[in-house]
Design a protein around this motif. Structure first.
Motif, mmCIF file in Angstrom:
data_model
loop_
_atom_site.group_PDB
_atom_site.id
_atom_site.type_symbol
_atom_site.label_atom_id
_atom_site.label_comp_id
_atom_site.label_asym_id
_atom_site.label_seq_id
_atom_site.Cartn_x
_atom_site.Cartn_y
_atom_site.Cartn_z
ATOM 1 N N ILE A 75 0.820 -1.212 0.000
ATOM 2 C CA ILE A 75 0.000 0.000 0.000
ATOM 3 C C ILE A 75 0.858 1.268 0.000
ATOM 4 O O ILE A 75 0.576 2.228 -0.729
ATOM 5 C CB ILE A 75 -0.971 -0.018 1.192
ATOM 6 C CG1 ILE A 75 -2.005 -1.134 0.977
ATOM 7 C CG2 ILE A 75 -1.664 1.325 1.370
ATOM 8 C CD1 ILE A 75 -3.013 -1.278 2.088
ATOM 9 N N PHE A 76 1.915 1.298 0.789
ATOM 10 C CA PHE A 76 2.774 2.483 0.806
ATOM 11 C C PHE A 76 3.516 2.645 -0.518
ATOM 12 O O PHE A 76 3.772 3.769 -0.964
ATOM 13 C CB PHE A 76 3.762 2.422 1.968
ATOM 14 C CG PHE A 76 3.189 2.884 3.283
ATOM 15 C CD1 PHE A 76 2.447 4.050 3.361
ATOM 16 C CD2 PHE A 76 3.399 2.164 4.449
ATOM 17 C CE1 PHE A 76 1.911 4.486 4.565
ATOM 18 C CE2 PHE A 76 2.863 2.585 5.652
ATOM 19 C CZ PHE A 76 2.117 3.740 5.715
ATOM 20 N N TYR A 77 3.875 1.525 -1.132
ATOM 21 C CA TYR A 77 4.525 1.596 -2.440
ATOM 22 C C TYR A 77 3.569 2.218 -3.457
ATOM 23 O O TYR A 77 3.961 3.072 -4.263
ATOM 24 C CB TYR A 77 4.958 0.198 -2.888
ATOM 25 C CG TYR A 77 5.821 0.180 -4.132
ATOM 26 C CD1 TYR A 77 7.208 0.263 -4.035
ATOM 27 C CD2 TYR A 77 5.250 0.083 -5.399
ATOM 28 C CE1 TYR A 77 8.004 0.247 -5.178
ATOM 29 C CE2 TYR A 77 6.036 0.069 -6.536
ATOM 30 C CZ TYR A 77 7.417 0.158 -6.421
ATOM 31 O OH TYR A 77 8.193 0.159 -7.555
ATOM 32 N N GLU A 78 2.317 1.795 -3.407
ATOM 33 C CA GLU A 78 1.321 2.366 -4.314
ATOM 34 C C GLU A 78 1.091 3.847 -4.021
ATOM 35 O O GLU A 78 0.908 4.654 -4.945
ATOM 36 C CB GLU A 78 0.003 1.589 -4.180
ATOM 37 C CG GLU A 78 0.072 0.157 -4.708
ATOM 38 C CD GLU A 78 -1.185 -0.635 -4.401
ATOM 39 O OE1 GLU A 78 -2.046 -0.104 -3.648
ATOM 40 O OE2 GLU A 78 -1.310 -1.763 -4.899
ATOM 41 N N ALA A 79 1.122 4.228 -2.751
ATOM 42 C CA ALA A 79 0.950 5.635 -2.380
ATOM 43 C C ALA A 79 2.074 6.486 -2.960
ATOM 44 O O ALA A 79 1.850 7.624 -3.404
ATOM 45 C CB ALA A 79 0.901 5.775 -0.861
ATOM 46 N N HIS A 124 15.222 -1.959 -5.200
ATOM 47 C CA HIS A 124 15.945 -1.445 -4.040
ATOM 48 C C HIS A 124 15.129 -0.378 -3.325
ATOM 49 O O HIS A 124 15.059 -0.339 -2.095
ATOM 50 C CB HIS A 124 17.295 -0.860 -4.462
ATOM 51 C CG HIS A 124 18.041 -0.222 -3.324
ATOM 52 N ND1 HIS A 124 18.679 -0.951 -2.344
ATOM 53 C CD2 HIS A 124 18.218 1.084 -2.994
ATOM 54 C CE1 HIS A 124 19.229 -0.130 -1.476
ATOM 55 N NE2 HIS A 124 18.969 1.106 -1.835
ATOM 56 N N SER A 125 14.507 0.483 -4.076
ATOM 57 C CA SER A 125 13.619 1.514 -3.542
ATOM 58 C C SER A 125 12.724 1.979 -4.681
ATOM 59 O O SER A 125 12.804 1.471 -5.806
ATOM 60 C CB SER A 125 14.415 2.690 -2.969
ATOM 61 O OG SER A 125 15.021 3.433 -4.019
ATOM 62 N N THR A 126 11.889 2.960 -4.405
ATOM 63 C CA THR A 126 11.034 3.513 -5.459
ATOM 64 C C THR A 126 11.841 4.322 -6.471
ATOM 65 O O THR A 126 11.298 4.752 -7.484
ATOM 66 C CB THR A 126 9.940 4.405 -4.846
ATOM 67 O OG1 THR A 126 10.540 5.346 -3.942
ATOM 68 C CG2 THR A 126 8.913 3.568 -4.095
ATOM 69 N N SER A 127 13.121 4.518 -6.214
ATOM 70 C CA SER A 127 13.991 5.226 -7.165
ATOM 71 C C SER A 127 14.759 4.256 -8.060
ATOM 72 O O SER A 127 15.647 4.668 -8.806
ATOM 73 C CB SER A 127 14.980 6.113 -6.406
ATOM 74 O OG SER A 127 14.313 7.037 -5.582
ATOM 75 N N ASP A 128 14.428 2.972 -7.963
ATOM 76 C CA ASP A 128 15.203 1.943 -8.652
ATOM 77 C C ASP A 128 14.303 1.100 -9.548
ATOM 78 O O ASP A 128 13.113 0.925 -9.276
ATOM 79 C CB ASP A 128 15.877 1.045 -7.599
ATOM 80 C CG ASP A 128 16.593 -0.145 -8.203
ATOM 81 O OD1 ASP A 128 17.346 0.054 -9.167
ATOM 82 O OD2 ASP A 128 16.391 -1.272 -7.704
ATOM 83 N N ASP A 129 14.875 0.585 -10.620
ATOM 84 C CA ASP A 129 14.220 -0.402 -11.472
ATOM 85 C C ASP A 129 15.159 -1.590 -11.584
ATOM 86 O O ASP A 129 16.099 -1.596 -12.388
ATOM 87 C CB ASP A 129 13.913 0.181 -12.852
ATOM 88 C CG ASP A 129 13.236 -0.830 -13.773
ATOM 89 O OD1 ASP A 129 12.956 -1.962 -13.315
ATOM 90 O OD2 ASP A 129 13.002 -0.502 -14.951
ATOM 91 N N SER A 130 14.919 -2.607 -10.752
ATOM 92 C CA SER A 130 15.856 -3.729 -10.669
ATOM 93 C C SER A 130 15.842 -4.621 -11.901
ATOM 94 O O SER A 130 16.754 -5.435 -12.090
ATOM 95 C CB SER A 130 15.544 -4.579 -9.431
ATOM 96 O OG SER A 130 14.241 -5.128 -9.511
ATOM 97 N N THR A 131 14.831 -4.486 -12.771
ATOM 98 C CA THR A 131 14.815 -5.297 -13.991
ATOM 99 C C THR A 131 15.899 -4.864 -14.969
ATOM 100 O O THR A 131 16.166 -5.565 -15.941
ATOM 101 C CB THR A 131 13.446 -5.210 -14.682
ATOM 102 O OG1 THR A 131 13.178 -3.852 -15.060
ATOM 103 C CG2 THR A 131 12.345 -5.720 -13.761
ATOM 104 N N LYS A 132 16.533 -3.735 -14.701
ATOM 105 C CA LYS A 132 17.628 -3.266 -15.557
ATOM 106 C C LYS A 132 18.916 -4.046 -15.307
ATOM 107 O O LYS A 132 19.808 -4.040 -16.150
ATOM 108 C CB LYS A 132 17.884 -1.772 -15.316
ATOM 109 C CG LYS A 132 16.697 -0.860 -15.614
ATOM 110 C CD LYS A 132 16.342 -0.872 -17.091
ATOM 111 C CE LYS A 132 15.224 0.128 -17.382
ATOM 112 N NZ LYS A 132 14.827 0.115 -18.816
#
Length: 479
Positions: free
Chosen positions: A153-157, A371-379
């Motif tokens: 939920i916090f991730y979606e927020a 790692h965080s909402t600033s990251d895209d680990s699929t890269k």
């Protein structure tokens, strides 16, 4: 060669005999030289002549609690063959050899990983573990589910722009909750940033989590910290900070103070595998070992230091082997097995508190989320890898299977729990979002008794800037 200890019963009656902890003194008993007199009679008489003030007592406590009695640097000559073939050196006797042998950079086999439940949550035959009551097991599972829902939920927020930043513990729920369950409330926690479950276990409410993430007036940090930098004095949980590994030397110092005050408590400091490459990791472990501080260094080895794989970070066999270099007893545990984590931390705490020694725990796990909402680990990692760990090695599902197999959990309870937690979180977010923000003046308070001139100048400059450009400043923050 490491020494492995085992117990024959399913319960751990004596943590000193907990199996699979690596003894840092190879070939030697953990109780090496215990009971030997610290001083000769002459030195004892000299010590007794000192004035008995508090400073003297503290000095004596520090001195006699070290391993100094093992380090008798007596270089007197001897005619025995054994002494002729060895060097009396501070720290212990060192044997001579005429053969030139370098110590191998690594052993042929990796240090095994302790676990109790298999990937399906079935108890492994002949497992040795700390028994968990129905009440504790159900609470552990409930908190793991709560943490899982809170992250979602916090991730979606954050993705909706309602909070600026978030970081999940997906895949590491067992580490959070099981380690917290094995500790005492008097034990002091110095977290990294992926341990909100420890606070959740200790009673930090969903509303308190929401208030911190939204940085409102109810936030204990008064809105000055970025989201997920939780802290709570009443829960003995130090406020999270962004710099990596700085909490480890601090943990050693705090643990030493507990020891000097004869407190029956320890410090637990969490760190990721990436943090073990920082200098503070090595300083903290060495300090704790030398001072015999009751601290547990808990490393979450989730395979990735943001985008850096462990294979690119160090050549050694993970983190567990680093403890021996500093003289610290260590263990590697399956971080996705809540029962194994609970058992290992229970034993580690008993050794840390009762024997006044640091313990290193390496928990093998996997960061399922970015790692965080600033990251895209699929890269930098394959999607198949993420899906495998999320489904096949999910710590929440594994522990649920075990709890359910004991007849302690049902589908009806599962539905009620998930609906209740989700409803509480959504309500907490609505309250936190509407709450008043802390006033501007709080940015410059609390650190000093009297604000220094440079802070007064900064506050004055900020207020002048706001007055010149009011439209650029958030209108919901009291000036």
């Amino acid at each position: 060669m490491a020494i492995w200890c085992r117990v024959s019963s399913r319960t751990i009656a004596n943590a000193n005999h907990m199996r699979k902890f690596i003894n840092p003194a190879s070939g030697l008993s953990p109780a090496l030289n215990r009971g030997r007199p610290l001083f000769s009679d002459g030195n004892r008489r000299h010590l007794d002549s000192l004035p008995r003030n508090r400073a003297t007592r503290v000095w004596f406590q520090r001195f006699k609690s070290t391993l100094a009695e093992k380090q008798q640097d007596s270089f007197l000559s001897s005619d025995s063959d054994e002494d002729l073939q060895s060097l009396q050196f501070p720290g212990g006797k060192v044997s001579y050899t005429s053969e030139m042998n370098f110590i191998s950079e690594s052993s042929e086999t990796r240090v095994p990983c302790y676990r109790v439940l298999d990937d399906d949550g079935e108890l492994i035959p002949d497992s040795h573990f700390q028994q968990v009551s129905e009440e504790v097991a159900v609470k552990m599972y409930s908190k793991m589910v709560s943490l899982q829902i809170m992250d979602t939920i916090f991730y979606e927020a954050q993705r909706q722009g309602r909070i600026s930043f978030y970081l999940t513990s997906a895949g590491e729920e067992a580490i959070n909750i099981a380690s917290a369950a094995a500790l005492s409330e008097q034990d002091i926690i110095l977290p990294q940033y992926r341990e909100p479950g420890v606070l959740l276990w200790r009673g930090f409410t969903l509303q308190e989590f929401a208030d911190q993430c939204f940085g409102n007036k109810a936030d204990y940090g008064k809105g000055r910290q970025m989201p997920i930098h939780y802290g709570s004095k009443k829960h003995n949980f130090f406020t999270i900070s962004s710099p990596i590994a700085t909490q480890l030397p601090q943990a050693a110092g705090i643990a030493y103070s507990l020891k000097m005050d004869n407190k029956k408590a320890c410090v637990v400091s969490y760190i990721g595998d990436g943090g073990t490459s920082e200098g503070d990791f090595h300083a903290g472990l060495n300090f704790a070992a030398v001072m015999e501080a009751p601290v547990i260094f808990f490393c979450r080895n989730n395979g990735w230091a943001i985008s850096t794989n462990v294979s690119e970070q160090f050549r050694s066999d993970g983190i567990v082997v680093k403890g021996r270099a500093y003289g610290i007893r260590s263990i590697r545990v399956d971080g996705n097995d809540a029962l194994a984590v609970y058992t290992a931390v229970s034993a580690a705490r008993e050794m840390a508190v009762n024997e006044h020694r640091p313990i290193l725990i390496e928990a093998l796990t996997y960061r399922v989320g970015h790692h965080s909402t600033s990251d895209d680990s699929t890269k930098y990692r394959k999607l198949d890898e993420i899906v495998y760990w999320k489904n096949a090695r999910n710590p929440v599902n594994r522990f649920r299977n075990w709890v359910q197999s004991n007849g302690w959990w049902s589908e009806q309870q599962e539905t009620q729990l998930r609906n209740s937690v989700r409803k509480q979180l959504l309500e907490a977010i609505q309250v936190a979002e509407k709450a008043e923000k802390p006033p501007l003046s709080e940015m410059f308070r609390d650190v000093y008794d009297y604000p220094p001139s440079n802070l007064e100048e900064q506050e004055k400059h900020l207020r002048e800037t706001i007055s010149r450009h009011p439209s650029d400043y958030p209108s919901d923050i009291p000036v």
